[in-house]
Enzyme design. Structure first.
Site, short mmCIF file in Angstrom:
data_model
loop_
_atom_site.label_atom_id
_atom_site.label_comp_id
_atom_site.label_asym_id
_atom_site.label_seq_id
_atom_site.Cartn_x
_atom_site.Cartn_y
_atom_site.Cartn_z
N PHE A 148 0.83 -1.22 0.00
CA PHE A 148 0.00 0.00 0.00
C PHE A 148 0.86 1.26 0.00
CE2 PHE A 148 -2.60 -3.27 2.10
CZ PHE A 148 -3.75 -3.23 1.34
N HIS A 149 1.82 1.32 -0.88
CA HIS A 149 2.61 2.54 -1.00
C HIS A 149 3.34 2.58 -2.35
CE1 HIS A 149 5.60 -0.30 0.86
NE2 HIS A 149 6.41 0.27 -0.02
#
Lengths: 135, 135
Positions: free
Chosen positions: B52-53
């Site tokens: 998630f980045h």
């Protein structure tokens, strides 16, 4: 005669949470050299022993990311048998240690971080030559 | 707007013989960056999705050394789902790809080689910020 540095075991912390685990190794920080090369040994057949060399200059960090194996070290002054069996146990392997790896579990993945790119000239594969360099 | 490089899959050869397998990755040679940091993800719980980045500068190489997992990539122009399931398949992950990892098998060991030391400032963890930077 070459100087003899001692290989050593170190434990590093893992980041564990509700998701699972993550372990980090940084070059020239967690380990005492820059990481120029990475290799991994897997699918090793039963009863196999490999390695059988020392180096002139390459330092290495060995970690069993899965399963386990045993590392035989010999710097002519001292012999050691070191079991690698978890992802947070790192063997910092000095160039002057003759090493052999064996007792690989079926699921063993042995990760090796090396301080130099591959150079065939940096391998000492003849034990008699190794002895003559270190005595 | 930032330039968008495409992440890509590559296959490398393994050295297999009667002993088993060994696969080598050299910094700035096999992969297009120096290896400053190595981390590995293991013991991931069932159903977990992580990542998630995106990054500003860190390039990464991802390899499933054991088991398998799936990588979701999103550079806003294109989304991809890439399955990593063998030690010779490397995903070169560009900084500009938002990524999530999931479908980890119980035995998955995901190795990541990174072009930079850890720097919290290099992580873009807010998808809205990510979108604003890339559109």
């Amino acid at each position: 005669m070459l100087l003899k540095a001692r290989s050593k075991l170190m434990m590093i912390s893992e980041h564990g949470d509700e998701r699972g685990y993550l372990t980090v190794i940084e070059g020239n920080k967690t380990i005492p050299f820059e990481i120029k090369r990475v290799f991994y040994i897997y699918g090793t057949k039963e009863g196999i022993r490999r390695g059988f060399h020392a180096h002139y200059k390459t330092k290495q960090a060995l970690i069993a990311l899965s399963g386990s194996c045993t590392i035989h070290l010999d710097n002519l002054e001292r012999k050691d048998e070191i079991k690698l069996d978890c992802p947070t146990k790192i063997l910092i392997l000095e160039p002057n240690d003759w090493h052999e790896m064996y007792d690989f579990s079926v699921d063993c993945v042995l990760l090796v971080l090396a301080s130099h790119l591959y150079d065939a000239e940096d391998y000492i594969r003849d034990y008699e030559l190794f002895k003559s360099l270190h005595t």
